[in-house]
Scaffold this active site. Structure first.
Site, PDB file in Angstrom:
ATOM      1  N   SER A 119       0.796  -1.234   0.000  1.00  0.00           N
ATOM      2  CA  SER A 119       0.000   0.000   0.000  1.00  0.00           C
ATOM      3  C   SER A 119       0.823   1.275   0.000  1.00  0.00           C
ATOM      4  CB  SER A 119      -0.970   0.028   1.187  1.00  0.00           C
ATOM      5  OG  SER A 119      -1.866  -1.020   1.075  1.00  0.00           O
ATOM      6  N   TYR A 175      -7.612  -7.685 -10.879  1.00  0.00           N
ATOM      7  CA  TYR A 175      -8.326  -7.189  -9.689  1.00  0.00           C
ATOM      8  C   TYR A 175      -9.765  -6.827 -10.073  1.00  0.00           C
ATOM      9  CZ  TYR A 175      -9.216  -4.601  -5.363  1.00  0.00           C
ATOM     10  OH  TYR A 175      -9.744  -4.167  -4.163  1.00  0.00           O
ATOM     11  N   ASP A 234      -6.793  -0.505   2.456  1.00  0.00           N
ATOM     12  CA  ASP A 234      -5.470   0.118   2.558  1.00  0.00           C
ATOM     13  C   ASP A 234      -5.530   1.488   3.238  1.00  0.00           C
ATOM     14  OD1 ASP A 234      -5.001  -2.082   0.996  1.00  0.00           O
ATOM     15  OD2 ASP A 234      -4.756  -0.950  -0.857  1.00  0.00           O
TER      16      ASP A 234
HETATM   17  C1  GLA Z   1      -5.639  -4.146  -2.691  1.00  0.00           C
HETATM   18  C2  GLA Z   1      -6.811  -3.175  -2.614  1.00  0.00           C
HETATM   19  C3  GLA Z   1      -7.612  -3.380  -1.328  1.00  0.00           C
HETATM   20  C4  GLA Z   1      -7.981  -4.848  -1.118  1.00  0.00           C
HETATM   21  C5  GLA Z   1      -6.766  -5.747  -1.330  1.00  0.00           C
HETATM   22  C6  GLA Z   1      -7.121  -7.201  -1.314  1.00  0.00           C
HETATM   23  O1  GLA Z   1      -4.722  -3.872  -1.679  1.00  0.00           O
HETATM   24  O2  GLA Z   1      -6.348  -1.860  -2.667  1.00  0.00           O
HETATM   25  O3  GLA Z   1      -8.760  -2.567  -1.325  1.00  0.00           O
HETATM   26  O4  GLA Z   1      -9.049  -5.211  -1.956  1.00  0.00           O
HETATM   27  O5  GLA Z   1      -6.104  -5.479  -2.562  1.00  0.00           O
HETATM   28  O6  GLA Z   1      -7.537  -7.597  -0.049  1.00  0.00           O
END
Ligand code: GLA
Length: 382
Positions: free
Chosen positions: A127, A225, A173
């Site tokens: 993140s 994603y 995150d």
């Molecule tokens: C990324 C996204 C989050 C979450 C994760 C998986 O980090 O930014 O919002 O969905 O993937 O848990």
């Protein structure tokens, strides 16, 4: 972050702008202990903040202009109000998008100069972009005397990510970056936004959490994603529930779904939510070792049902266990990035070296690692 970073951004600010900053703010990256791809399904997550963070020195300026200098890539970007158009690309979009989100929410945001540095590994699923958004937001909120609670800060940062940068992420995150506290994991309900700071005193239990970055580029992360998210939403629509969070009887739900892939996706989300609830019980009871099988089961579910792991990540998890880790799983959105492993205190270097050997045999990049201590969320640091 260290005192060094505070000094570095302050000095760089003075050199660049000829005046001292009004303050220094920081926001951390995160690891997610458990609860992956549950956030946008209105489910549960349990991240904690890393000591690695984005540190920003900032001060208001008398016009409607924002300048932002990154000491990581020695780049300065300047934008005005008319440049705040969703879809902007480049690292500065995470800064401009925060100004945009604040303004869109009706806050008065004056122009500002920002100088920042980050020690959150980039593209590793820790993140780094949420840390950049939340550091900017924390600085701008304070500079403009905006009274915005940590949860609402997280929502604004997410709005920047979703609507300005264009990544369809959940709230995990940003909530981690603004709401986490030192020595705790954050148990967070992504529907009700209820949260609980759960003590994570691993040291007393003789344990630590190793984070190992597989250095695998996130090639497919954006498209995959979005596909996962769409599949979950379609499944919820077929099942007639607002979100997969609402599936109470997994077997009955699976019976209603014809598509085998969609069944696997649903099984991951529903079982992962269950694992977060079990994990929070083990943490509340201080039974940290009982986390291990949940981490293992979470990884298997991400690998087999949600299909978001890659060979480097799977090898890292297997090798970690072979080297004596109690449990291990990939953390973050997937398709590369980091694993976390629950290991006996003091054994992280040995476990990481073992994984490194296995990576060398397989011809993979040498992984990097560190021990992740639960650290403070976003705030003013200088
Ligand atoms: C990324 C996204 C989050 C979450 C994760 C998986 O980090 O930014 O919002 O969905 O993937 O848990």
């Amino acid at each position: 972050m260290s005192d060094n970073d505070i000094e570095t951004v302050s000095k760089a600010f003075i050199e660049r702008h000829g005046r001292p900053p009004a303050g220094v703010w920081a926001a951390p990256g995160r690891v997610n202990l458990i609860g992956e791809h549950t956030d946008y399904n209105d489910g549960f997550v349990m991240p904690y903040a890393l000591p690695q963070r984005v540190t920003v020195a900032a001060a208001l300026r008398p016009d409607d202009t924002w300048t932002v200098t990154s000491l990581n890539n020695s780049d300065t970007q300047t934008f005005g109000r008319s440049d705040l158009v969703p879809g902007m690309s480049g690292w500065q979009a995470y800064v401009a998008g925060v100004v945009w989100a604040l303004a869109e929410a009706g806050h008065r945001v004056a122009g500002a100069d920002l100088v920042l540095t980050s020690d959150v590994p980039l593209g590793a699923g820790l993140s780094s972009s949420a840390a950049l958004e939340c550091a900017t937001l924390t600085a701008l909120a304070d500079l403009n005397d905006l009274d915005i609670a940590p949860l609402d800060r997280a929502k604004l940062a997410r709005r920047c990510e979703n609507a300005f940068v264009g990544a369809p992420t959940g709230l995990l995150d940003q909530a981690a970056s603004t709401m986490c506290t030192g020595d705790h994991a954050l148990f967070f309900d992504c529907r009700s936004f209820d949260s609980e700071q759960v003590p994570l005193d691993l040291k007393t239990a003789g344990l630590e959490i190793l984070v190992l970055d597989t250095k695998t580029p996130h090639a497919l992360v954006d498209s995959e994603y979005a596909t996962r998210r769409a599949s979950c939403e379609q499944a919820a629509a077929i099942l007639g529930v607002p979100a997969l969070r609402d599936v109470e009887d997994l077997d009955a739900a699976l019976d209603q779904l014809k598509d085998e892939e969609m069944r696997r996706r649903v099984r991951h989300v529903v079982t992962e939510n269950g694992r977060v609830l079990q994990a929070v019980q083990t943490l509340r009871a201080g039974d940290f070792r009982a986390l291990a099988p949940l981490l293992d089961a979470s990884h298997a579910s991400m690998r087999d049902d949600f299909e978001i792991t890659v060979s480097t990540v799977d090898l890292a998890v297997e090798a970690a266990r072979e080297a004596g880790a109690l449990g291990a799983r990939m953390t973050g959105g997937g398709f590369g990035g980091c694993i976390i492993a629950l290991v006996e205190a003091g054994s992280s270097d040995r476990v990481a070296a073992f994984i490194g050997d296995r990576f060398a045999e397989a011809g993979y990049h040498h992984p990097e690692h560190f021990v992740a201590l639960p650290s403070a969320g976003a705030g003013r640091v200088g």
